[in-house]
Design a protein around this motif. Structure first.
Motif, PDB file in Angstrom:
ATOM      1  N   GLU A  48       0.671  -1.013  -0.052  1.00 23.19           N
ATOM      2  CA  GLU A  48      -0.133  -0.009   0.064  1.00 23.19           C
ATOM      3  C   GLU A  48       0.915   1.482   0.016  1.00 23.19           C
ATOM      4  N   LEU A  49       2.129   1.242   0.809  1.00 21.50           N
ATOM      5  CA  LEU A  49       3.021   2.323   0.673  1.00 21.50           C
ATOM      6  C   LEU A  49       3.537   2.492  -0.845  1.00 21.50           C
ATOM      7  N   HIS A  50       3.975   1.512  -1.239  1.00 17.73           N
ATOM      8  CA  HIS A  50       4.212   1.751  -2.740  1.00 17.73           C
ATOM      9  C   HIS A  50       3.109   2.272  -3.802  1.00 17.73           C
ATOM     10  N   GLU A  51       2.023   1.763  -3.557  1.00 17.17           N
ATOM     11  CA  GLU A  51       1.089   2.190  -4.484  1.00 17.17           C
ATOM     12  C   GLU A  51       0.744   3.862  -4.160  1.00 17.17           C
ATOM     13  N   GLN A  52       0.642   4.161  -2.820  1.00 12.96           N
ATOM     14  CA  GLN A  52       0.536   5.550  -2.473  1.00 12.96           C
ATOM     15  C   GLN A  52       1.648   6.358  -3.290  1.00 12.96           C
ATOM     16  N   PRO A  83       1.271  13.266  -7.530  1.00 10.67           N
ATOM     17  CA  PRO A  83       0.913  14.211  -8.648  1.00 10.67           C
ATOM     18  C   PRO A  83       1.412  14.320  -9.947  1.00 10.67           C
ATOM     19  N   GLU A  84       2.737  14.149  -9.954  1.00 14.85           N
ATOM     20  CA  GLU A  84       3.587  14.302 -11.163  1.00 14.85           C
ATOM     21  C   GLU A  84       3.066  13.039 -12.076  1.00 14.85           C
ATOM     22  N   VAL A  85       3.121  11.872 -11.492  1.00 13.44           N
ATOM     23  CA  VAL A  85       2.540  10.686 -12.439  1.00 13.44           C
ATOM     24  C   VAL A  85       1.151  11.160 -12.918  1.00 13.44           C
ATOM     25  N   GLN A  86       0.222  11.502 -12.211  1.00 19.68           N
ATOM     26  CA  GLN A  86      -1.149  11.805 -12.369  1.00 19.68           C
ATOM     27  C   GLN A  86      -1.146  12.915 -13.372  1.00 19.68           C
ATOM     28  N   ALA A  87      -0.419  13.893 -13.395  1.00 20.32           N
ATOM     29  CA  ALA A  87      -0.516  14.951 -14.347  1.00 20.32           C
ATOM     30  C   ALA A  87       0.048  14.523 -15.844  1.00 20.32           C
ATOM     31  N   GLN A 114       9.293   8.734 -14.902  1.00 22.30           N
ATOM     32  CA  GLN A 114       8.391   8.875 -13.699  1.00 22.30           C
ATOM     33  C   GLN A 114       7.962   7.540 -13.174  1.00 22.30           C
ATOM     34  N   TYR A 115       7.326   6.508 -13.934  1.00 20.37           N
ATOM     35  CA  TYR A 115       6.943   5.255 -13.655  1.00 20.37           C
ATOM     36  C   TYR A 115       8.163   4.581 -13.115  1.00 20.37           C
ATOM     37  N   HIS A 116       9.097   4.611 -13.754  1.00 23.60           N
ATOM     38  CA  HIS A 116      10.618   3.889 -13.317  1.00 23.60           C
ATOM     39  C   HIS A 116      10.919   4.575 -12.006  1.00 23.60           C
ATOM     40  N   GLN A 117      10.732   5.740 -11.677  1.00 25.61           N
ATOM     41  CA  GLN A 117      11.241   6.244 -10.352  1.00 25.61           C
ATOM     42  C   GLN A 117      10.245   5.828  -9.087  1.00 25.61           C
ATOM     43  N   VAL A 118       9.264   5.428  -9.445  1.00 26.74           N
ATOM     44  CA  VAL A 118       8.147   4.984  -8.439  1.00 26.74           C
ATOM     45  C   VAL A 118       8.097   3.433  -8.430  1.00 26.74           C
ATOM     46  N   ASN A 119       8.961   2.983  -9.109  1.00 26.43           N
ATOM     47  CA  ASN A 119       9.012   1.274  -9.275  1.00 26.43           C
ATOM     48  C   ASN A 119       7.886   0.730  -9.918  1.00 26.43           C
TER      49      ASN A 119
END
Length: 284
Positions: A191-195, A200-204, A225-230
């Motif tokens: 859940e922490l990963h998913e949060q 906001p950067e990814v959503q934008a 950005q996807y890569h940076q948040v795994n």
């Protein structure tokens, strides 16, 4: 070099060796040089003890040198083999034996090779070596990998190796009786990963790409950005949707980003292997 799993039994180490059967079984082989059959099988027994890697201890008794020990056990014929567990004899073989018959006796009392592999993987997890543990867990038969505790171990390794989608699918199918504190800690980690992964950067950037699906720069930035948040599988999938049509899209920048992510994931990552194969099939 003397193996820790093989001992030459004598009066000095006799009691210590038998006490060791409280932790792991002890296989005692009584032999003598005058009995060719009893001596000939020793190299095979040594190899067997090494293969089992501590699942049992092999104790060799030279009855010509250790007559008191042989007499204490009442040895009447050679070779004689006795298996001790928890300080007590539980099985044995008398007369010349094939290695297969010794293995058959051991298999009645020892964990299977698959169970030994599972225990090794669990030890590696405790040591923080999740990538190594995952390789072992993925070779286990289905009857083991379907067990709740093994699923939890697999999910733990997948989370630690950043294979979040696969971990999420596993955690969705954990039996109720295994939903303990270990399970809850893994769910919390997911859940922490998913949060974090839905910043906001990814959503934008997702909104921008939705508005202009052919914008290569936006696709590139979103993949990074996807890569940076795994969220690596999504990153590679996004880049591949363009590269599969044009390997040199955006003057090669998309291919570079794609290769950089593959490199970061390493050779053992299943997601990287999948996309690496797709890239090679297109290139060659």
């Amino acid at each position: 070099m003397q193996s820790p799993f093989i001992v030459e039994l004598n009066e000095q180490n006799f009691h210590q060796t038998l006490e060791g059967s409280m932790q792991a079984p002890v296989l005692i082989h009584f032999w003598a040089s005058m009995s060719q059959e009893s001596a000939d099988i020793i190299p095979d027994l040594r190899n067997l003890a090494q293969q089992y890697n501590g699942a049992f201890t092999l104790a060799l008794v030279n009855c010509e040198e250790q007559q008191a020990i042989a007499a204490q056990f009442g040895i009447q014929a050679l070779p004689t083999i006795a298996l001790f567990m928890n300080g007590q004899p539980v099985d044995g073989l008398g007369g010349p034996q094939t290695l297969a018959s010794v293995q058959a006796m051991l298999n009645k009392h020892l964990p299977s090779q698959e169970e030994l592999d599972l225990n090794k993987a669990l030890e590696l997890i405790q040591q923080g070596s999740h990538a190594e543990a995952l390789k072992i867990l993925q070779t286990l038969p289905e009857e083991l990998t379907q067990k709740g505790d093994v699923k939890l171990a697999l999910a733990d390794c997948l989370l630690e190796t950043q294979q979040f989608d696969l971990a999420s699918k596993l955690l969705e199918h954990i039996p109720l009786e295994y939903q303990d504190n270990y399970y809850k800690s893994l769910v919390a980690k997911l859940e922490l990963h998913e949060q974090t992964a839905n910043s906001p950067e990814v959503q934008a950037l997702e909104k921008a790409l939705q508005d202009d699906p052919s914008n290569l720069q936006t696709a590139h930035d979103l993949a990074i950005q996807y890569h940076q948040v795994n969220r690596d599988e999504e990153a590679l999938d996004l880049l591949w949707s363009f590269l599969s049509k044009d390997l040199n899209a955006q003057d090669g920048n998309l291919k570079k980003a794609f290769m950089d992510i593959l490199s970061a994931l390493g050779q053992g990552n299943s997601i990287a292997s999948k996309y690496r194969k797709q890239l090679y099939s297109l290139m060659y």
